[in-house]
Design a protein around this motif. Structure first.
Motif, PDB file in Angstrom:
ATOM      1  N   ALA A   1       0.830  -1.210   0.000  1.00 47.55           N
ATOM      2  CA  ALA A   1       0.000   0.000   0.000  1.00 47.55           C
ATOM      3  C   ALA A   1       0.863   1.259   0.000  1.00 47.55           C
ATOM      4  O   ALA A   1       0.578   2.217  -0.727  1.00 47.55           O
ATOM      5  CB  ALA A   1      -0.945  -0.015   1.208  1.00 47.55           C
TER       6      ALA A   1
ATOM      7  N   GLU B   1       0.874   4.261  -2.859  1.00 46.33           N
ATOM      8  CA  GLU B   1       0.510   5.643  -2.537  1.00 46.33           C
ATOM      9  C   GLU B   1       1.600   6.615  -2.985  1.00 46.33           C
ATOM     10  O   GLU B   1       1.305   7.763  -3.307  1.00 46.33           O
ATOM     11  CB  GLU B   1       0.251   5.795  -1.045  1.00 46.33           C
TER      12      GLU B   1
ATOM     13  N   LEU C   1      -2.876   8.292  -6.004  1.00 50.79           N
ATOM     14  CA  LEU C   1      -3.627   7.167  -5.466  1.00 50.79           C
ATOM     15  C   LEU C   1      -3.569   7.253  -3.951  1.00 50.79           C
ATOM     16  O   LEU C   1      -2.501   7.469  -3.383  1.00 50.79           O
ATOM     17  CB  LEU C   1      -3.053   5.821  -5.934  1.00 50.79           C
ATOM     18  N   SER C   2      -4.723   7.112  -3.314  1.00 46.93           N
ATOM     19  CA  SER C   2      -4.740   7.071  -1.856  1.00 46.93           C
ATOM     20  C   SER C   2      -5.397   5.767  -1.418  1.00 46.93           C
ATOM     21  O   SER C   2      -6.381   5.328  -2.007  1.00 46.93           O
ATOM     22  CB  SER C   2      -5.481   8.274  -1.270  1.00 46.93           C
ATOM     23  N   VAL C   3      -4.810   5.159  -0.414  1.00 44.22           N
ATOM     24  CA  VAL C   3      -5.364   3.947   0.165  1.00 44.22           C
ATOM     25  C   VAL C   3      -6.350   4.389   1.240  1.00 44.22           C
ATOM     26  O   VAL C   3      -5.985   5.082   2.182  1.00 44.22           O
ATOM     27  CB  VAL C   3      -4.250   3.052   0.743  1.00 44.22           C
TER      28      VAL C   3
ATOM     29  N   LYS D   1      -7.489  -0.938   4.281  1.00 39.82           N
ATOM     30  CA  LYS D   1      -6.765  -2.153   3.905  1.00 39.82           C
ATOM     31  C   LYS D   1      -6.801  -3.144   5.041  1.00 39.82           C
ATOM     32  O   LYS D   1      -7.015  -2.777   6.199  1.00 39.82           O
ATOM     33  CB  LYS D   1      -5.324  -1.844   3.520  1.00 39.82           C
TER      34      LYS D   1
ATOM     35  N   TRP E   1      -9.181   1.766  -2.507  1.00 41.51           N
ATOM     36  CA  TRP E   1      -8.370   2.911  -2.913  1.00 41.51           C
ATOM     37  C   TRP E   1      -9.185   3.900  -3.740  1.00 41.51           C
ATOM     38  O   TRP E   1     -10.256   3.589  -4.240  1.00 41.51           O
ATOM     39  CB  TRP E   1      -7.149   2.448  -3.712  1.00 41.51           C
TER      40      TRP E   1
END
Length: 156
Positions: free
Chosen positions: A22, A26, A75-77, A80, A92
């Motif tokens: 992850a 990111e 992109l952001s998580v 998770k 995401w």
């Protein structure tokens, strides 16, 4: 970034693999495409609404093309968690502008199922997101047709 908390979560060492994956995504930039082998197995299976293939070389080509075709990629998580000893899920949000579609920002919400091999590398990466609603409906002619079909089906 919240964690999923399934009852079958693996030990902390398993979660560390997902955390590493992850964090890489990111922060990933076009310059990181060459480093995908640090995260992925050579024979990785990758699938999303547009692709389904095996192999690290093809994965590098897909990500290189993505960075080449997008501006302001991010992109952001959002969430998770491990769902089994070798499997995790990542929810995401990806954003950016697709060069071929103009300057308007494109935002995609999705989920990835990630399976790890014994060495901790990703052996399978399956992306799930609504390609019709989040991509095809934004295309000029096809989008109009799909929106009409969606409205028509929703009325029944």
């Amino acid at each position: 970034m919240d964690s999923l908390s399934p009852s079958s979560a693996g030990p902390p060492a398993d979660a560390a693999r997902l955390d590493r994956f992850a964090a890489f995504f990111e922060r990933m930039t076009a310059a990181d495409v060459g480093r995908l082998g640090e995260i992925y197995a050579e024979d990785v299976h990758f699938a999303d609404p547009f692709s389904d293939f095996r192999g690290l070389d093809d994965l590098r080509r897909v990500f290189a093309a993505m960075f080449d075709g997008m501006r302001d990629y991010a992109l952001s998580v959002d969430e998770k968690g491990m769902t089994a000893a070798d499997t995790g899920m990542v929810r995401w949000t990806m954003s950016g502008s697709v060069r071929a579609l103009g300057r308007e920002p494109w935002i995609v919400h999705g989920v990835s199922v990630i399976r790890f091999d014994a060495e901790g590398r990703v052996r399978e990466h399956l992306d799930y997101w609504d390609a019709a609603g989040q991509f095809y409906e934004r295309l000029p002619v096809l989008g109009w047709v799909l929106r009409r079909i969606r409205r028509r089906i929703a009325q029944h």
